[in-house]
Design a protein around this motif. Sequence first.
Motif, PDB file in Angstrom:
ATOM      1  N   LYS A  38      54.871  17.890  22.402  1.00 51.70           N
ATOM      2  CA  LYS A  38      54.098  16.677  22.114  1.00 51.70           C
ATOM      3  C   LYS A  38      53.512  16.684  20.705  1.00 51.70           C
ATOM      4  O   LYS A  38      53.665  15.727  19.951  1.00 51.70           O
ATOM      5  CB  LYS A  38      52.933  16.526  23.124  1.00 51.70           C
ATOM      6  CG  LYS A  38      53.350  16.571  24.574  1.00 51.70           C
ATOM      7  CD  LYS A  38      52.146  16.479  25.511  1.00 51.70           C
ATOM      8  CE  LYS A  38      51.124  17.593  25.400  1.00 51.70           C
ATOM      9  NZ  LYS A  38      51.567  18.904  25.897  1.00 51.70           N
ATOM     10  N   THR A  39      52.806  17.761  20.383  1.00 52.18           N
ATOM     11  CA  THR A  39      52.163  17.834  19.073  1.00 52.18           C
ATOM     12  C   THR A  39      53.205  17.819  17.958  1.00 52.18           C
ATOM     13  O   THR A  39      53.040  17.137  16.949  1.00 52.18           O
ATOM     14  CB  THR A  39      51.277  19.101  18.980  1.00 52.18           C
ATOM     15  OG1 THR A  39      50.238  18.987  19.956  1.00 52.18           O
ATOM     16  CG2 THR A  39      50.649  19.248  17.604  1.00 52.18           C
ATOM     17  N   THR A  40      54.288  18.538  18.165  1.00 53.97           N
ATOM     18  CA  THR A  40      55.330  18.589  17.137  1.00 53.97           C
ATOM     19  C   THR A  40      55.896  17.196  16.877  1.00 53.97           C
ATOM     20  O   THR A  40      56.066  16.785  15.725  1.00 53.97           O
ATOM     21  CB  THR A  40      56.452  19.561  17.564  1.00 53.97           C
ATOM     22  OG1 THR A  40      55.877  20.840  17.810  1.00 53.97           O
ATOM     23  CG2 THR A  40      57.523  19.669  16.485  1.00 53.97           C
ATOM     24  N   PHE A  81      42.518  15.612  14.751  1.00 55.03           N
ATOM     25  CA  PHE A  81      43.001  16.889  15.258  1.00 55.03           C
ATOM     26  C   PHE A  81      42.254  17.311  16.506  1.00 55.03           C
ATOM     27  O   PHE A  81      41.088  16.959  16.716  1.00 55.03           O
ATOM     28  CB  PHE A  81      42.878  17.973  14.186  1.00 55.03           C
ATOM     29  CG  PHE A  81      43.783  17.727  13.024  1.00 55.03           C
ATOM     30  CD1 PHE A  81      45.108  18.151  13.055  1.00 55.03           C
ATOM     31  CD2 PHE A  81      43.336  17.036  11.907  1.00 55.03           C
ATOM     32  CE1 PHE A  81      45.952  17.903  11.992  1.00 55.03           C
ATOM     33  CE2 PHE A  81      44.181  16.787  10.840  1.00 55.03           C
ATOM     34  CZ  PHE A  81      45.489  17.217  10.876  1.00 55.03           C
ATOM     35  N   GLN A  82      42.959  18.114  17.296  1.00 55.52           N
ATOM     36  CA  GLN A  82      42.432  18.646  18.554  1.00 55.52           C
ATOM     37  C   GLN A  82      41.117  19.391  18.313  1.00 55.52           C
ATOM     38  O   GLN A  82      40.176  19.283  19.074  1.00 55.52           O
ATOM     39  CB  GLN A  82      43.486  19.581  19.143  1.00 55.52           C
ATOM     40  CG  GLN A  82      43.230  19.999  20.543  1.00 55.52           C
ATOM     41  CD  GLN A  82      44.450  20.699  21.145  1.00 55.52           C
ATOM     42  OE1 GLN A  82      45.517  20.753  20.543  1.00 55.52           O
ATOM     43  NE2 GLN A  82      44.286  21.223  22.332  1.00 55.52           N
ATOM     44  N   SER A  83      41.057  20.128  17.184  1.00 56.94           N
ATOM     45  CA  SER A  83      39.868  20.928  16.873  1.00 56.94           C
ATOM     46  C   SER A  83      38.836  20.134  16.072  1.00 56.94           C
ATOM     47  O   SER A  83      37.817  20.676  15.678  1.00 56.94           O
ATOM     48  CB  SER A  83      40.307  22.119  16.043  1.00 56.94           C
ATOM     49  OG  SER A  83      40.953  21.642  14.874  1.00 56.94           O
ATOM     50  N   LEU A 102      46.120  10.816  17.916  1.00 57.45           N
ATOM     51  CA  LEU A 102      45.053  11.589  18.552  1.00 57.45           C
ATOM     52  C   LEU A 102      45.670  12.725  19.353  1.00 57.45           C
ATOM     53  O   LEU A 102      46.395  12.482  20.319  1.00 57.45           O
ATOM     54  CB  LEU A 102      44.231  10.692  19.484  1.00 57.45           C
ATOM     55  CG  LEU A 102      43.625   9.452  18.840  1.00 57.45           C
ATOM     56  CD1 LEU A 102      44.124   8.193  19.527  1.00 57.45           C
ATOM     57  CD2 LEU A 102      42.123   9.491  18.885  1.00 57.45           C
ATOM     58  N   ASP A 103      45.394  13.942  18.919  1.00 53.77           N
ATOM     59  CA  ASP A 103      45.965  15.098  19.603  1.00 53.77           C
ATOM     60  C   ASP A 103      44.918  15.692  20.540  1.00 53.77           C
ATOM     61  O   ASP A 103      43.967  16.302  20.082  1.00 53.77           O
ATOM     62  CB  ASP A 103      46.420  16.141  18.575  1.00 53.77           C
ATOM     63  CG  ASP A 103      47.265  17.238  19.212  1.00 53.77           C
ATOM     64  OD1 ASP A 103      47.417  17.238  20.449  1.00 53.77           O
ATOM     65  OD2 ASP A 103      47.761  18.093  18.468  1.00 53.77           O
ATOM     66  N   GLU A 104      45.085  15.486  21.831  1.00 57.75           N
ATOM     67  CA  GLU A 104      44.140  15.982  22.843  1.00 57.75           C
ATOM     68  C   GLU A 104      42.696  15.678  22.409  1.00 57.75           C
ATOM     69  O   GLU A 104      41.873  16.587  22.301  1.00 57.75           O
ATOM     70  CB  GLU A 104      44.312  17.498  23.048  1.00 57.75           C
ATOM     71  CG  GLU A 104      45.746  17.945  23.288  1.00 57.75           C
ATOM     72  CD  GLU A 104      46.107  18.062  24.768  1.00 57.75           C
ATOM     73  OE1 GLU A 104      45.275  17.703  25.629  1.00 57.75           O
ATOM     74  OE2 GLU A 104      47.234  18.491  25.060  1.00 57.75           O
TER      75      GLU A 104
END
Length: 374
Positions: A50-52, A89-91, A165-167
Motif C-alpha cells: 500500500k505505502t509503496t 506521513f504515518q509518523s 494519507l498513510d495510516e
Amino acid sequence: MAEPPGRPAPLIRFEGVTKSFGAARAVAGVDLDIAQGEFFCLLGPSGCGKTTLMRTLAGFETPDSGRILLDGADLAGVPAHRRPVNMMFQSYALFPHMSVEANIAFGLRQDGVPRAEIAERVAAIVRTVQIQGLEKRRPHQLSGGQKQRVALARALVKRPLVLLLDEPLAALDRKLREDTRFELKELQARLGLTFLMVTHDQDEAMAMADRIGVMEKGRLVQVGAPAEVYETPATRGVAAFVGDSTLIEGVAGAFDGAAARLRVRAALGASSPEFVVAAREAPAEGSAVTLALRPEKLRLWTEPPEAGTPNVLEAEVWDLGYLGDKTLVRLRLPGGGTVRVSRLNASRRPEAGLSAHQRAWIGFDPADAVLLTR
Ligand SMILES: Nc1ncnc2c1ncn2[C@@H]1O[C@H](COP(=O)(O)OP(=O)(O)O)[C@@H](O)[C@H]1O
Ligand SMILES: [Mg+2]
C-alpha cells in the motif's frame, strides 16, 4: 486513452504500475483510476504494498514499469516537490525544534510564498483543522490528536490536488480515532479534495472511503464501494480480511439455472451436509469452491429448526465472547472447524439460555452465503 462517454476522465490513473525492491515485488501490475473529489482507500494487511503504491504517486519511488497520470499528464520525470500532491506521513514527521506555526508554514517558505500570504494561509488552515491557540507550541507539547491535526494542516496548506494519507489515525487511541474518522471525512467533503488513504484497518476504510481498493501481495484484487467489497468479496483473501468470515471448503454440485441456486457439498468430514447457495453463475460441477459466511448473517437455534429449513448444521457451542453490543459465539463444526456467529445484544439479558458445550444448530439463507472460486 479515450474515456467511455458519460464518465469524467479520472484525476489519477495508475497503469500497470510495478515496483520491486531487489527480488521482492512490492507492487505488481496495478491498474487503478481515482476520480476528482473521491475519498479512495487502499486496504490490505501489513506489507502488501500500500505505502509503496502511494509513494509512486508522491514521487518518492519510481515504478519499474507502468505509468501514473495526474489529470491526464504523465508524472514520469516530475520530481516529488513539483507534483501537486502532498503526503501526510504515518509518523507525522513534524520538526521538533519548530513551533506549530513554523511547521505548517515550512513548505510555503520553501516555495518562496510572500510573508503576508503565508501568515494568512497558515491562520486559515489553523481554523480549518481547529487548532487555534496552539500556534506557538512545539510538537512535544501536543497530544497525539493535536499532532495529527498539525500534520494535516501542514499537508493541506500547500493546497494540493491530492492529499495522500498513510495510516493517518494509527497513532491515536481508539475513541479519538473514531471521532477523527468523521472529522477527516467531513473535511474532505467540505474541501472537495481528492484523498488517497492507506490503512490496514478495515473499519476505518469502510467508515471513510467512497471506494476501497483491497491489496494482496502487491496486487489490487478488488475495487468497490465499502458495501460491495463487504457483501460481494471477490476472493477468499478479501472475504477473510475485510470483516470476519468463516470459510467452508466444498465441492460445486449441480446448478439450478432457473432458481439460480447451486448445491455445494461441504468438506466437513463424515456427515458432510449439502448446502444450497444463490449464485449468479455456476463454477464447473466438481470444482473446489469456498463458502464465506458472515457471523451476523448466520442464524442460531438451541433446538433443531423446523424440518425443511435449508442449510442447517448441527454444532457445539465452544465459547461465548461478550463484547457489550454483541456476543460472538464460536461453535465447533462436525468436521472439527469452527464457525463464528454474532448476536446483537438488543436487550440487557445477553445470551440467556446459551452456554458453552451445549448443542446448537446454525443455518443461513441461500442468498446470504458468498460463493468464492478464487
Ligand atoms: N525501501 C524499501 N526497501 C526494501 N523493501 C521495501 C522497501 N519499502 C517497502 N519494502 C517492502 O515492500 C513490501 C511492501 O511494503 P509496503 O508498501 O510498505 O507495505 P504496506 O504499506 O502495505 O505495509 C514489503 O515486503 C516491504 O518490506
Ligand atoms: Mg504502509
